[in-house]
Design a protein around this motif. Structure first.
Motif, PDB file in Angstrom:
ATOM      1  N   LYS A 147      38.131  42.843  29.178  1.00  0.00           N
ATOM      2  CA  LYS A 147      36.562  42.841  29.258  1.00  0.00           C
ATOM      3  C   LYS A 147      35.876  41.236  29.762  1.00  0.00           C
ATOM      4  N   GLU A 149      35.384  38.463  28.263  1.00  0.00           N
ATOM      5  CA  GLU A 149      34.506  38.093  26.974  1.00  0.00           C
ATOM      6  C   GLU A 149      34.787  37.215  26.133  1.00  0.00           C
ATOM      7  N   GLN A 159      30.387  36.190  28.876  1.00  0.00           N
ATOM      8  CA  GLN A 159      30.976  36.863  29.984  1.00  0.00           C
ATOM      9  C   GLN A 159      31.670  35.764  30.846  1.00  0.00           C
TER      10      GLN A 159
END
Length: 203
Positions: A147, A149, A159
């Protein structure tokens, strides 16, 4: 190479800029070609007194950070000489991810080749993660590479960007040798045809 998919653990704060590779692993420990055993001497001159006793104030000697798996640092991390022993030492200690505003290019590339995820973020985001890392035993960050993240102790999310090819290699545990071995059937086919057409080269 060990895969990197996700990582959750203690983040250690190292609020220093221009941390060079000689600080990460001093030159006297470069005689080995093994990737193991260097964690003992990670940040050696900052971690130990001349007599070998630990400096209690250094972050990785503090009880809360002895098993840190993430390092949050200042800009230009990994500058200096191009020794691959630097990521080896970090990995052997247990560090799988380094977060900083910027990295030296060669060190940055060497991290990917050894299963370490280097994340470059804007200074204000690094400052926030540095503040999170100061929480000691509660300095838990979660990193999800798929992701892209980072989740902080308070649930906040950041992010990060990463080159798609490097991401693919980390997710699949592919270093340079692993990438080459993916082409093993084609290599073996070429060798077989080459033996048949130019046998004198194989004599």
């Amino acid at each position: 190479m060990q895969k990197f998919t996700s990582l959750t653990g203690v983040a250690a704060p190292l609020p220093m800029i221009n941390v060079d590779t000689d600080m990460i692993i001093p030159k006297q420990f470069l005689k080995t070609i093994k990737r193991t055993g260097l964690g003992r001497n990670l940040f050696d001159e900052m971690r130990y007194e001349p007599d070998g006793t630990e400096k209690p104030d250094f972050v990785l000697n503090r009880p809360a950070y002895r098993k840190a798996v993430i390092l949050v640092a200042g800009e230009n991390f990994g500058c200096g000489s191009s020794r691959e022993h630097a990521p080896w030492a970090l990995l052997d200690f247990g560090i799988r991810c380094v977060i900083a505003p910027s990295f030296a290019d060669i060190f940055y590339n060497n991290c990917f080749k050894n299963g370490i995820l280097p994340i470059a973020l804007p200074q204000e985001q690094v400052d926030k993660l540095m503040d999170d890392a100061e929480r000691g035993a509660n300095a838990i960050l979660a990193i999800n590479l798929e992701k892209q993240e980072i989740t902080g102790p308070d649930g906040g999310r950041i992010q990060f960007d990463i080159d798609p090819f490097r991401k693919h290699c980390l997710l699949n545990g592919l270093d340079d040798i692993g990438l080459t071995l993916q082409k093993a059937p084609a290599i073996e086919d070429f060798e077989a045809r080459n033996r048949a057409s130019q046998p004198w080269l194989w004599a």
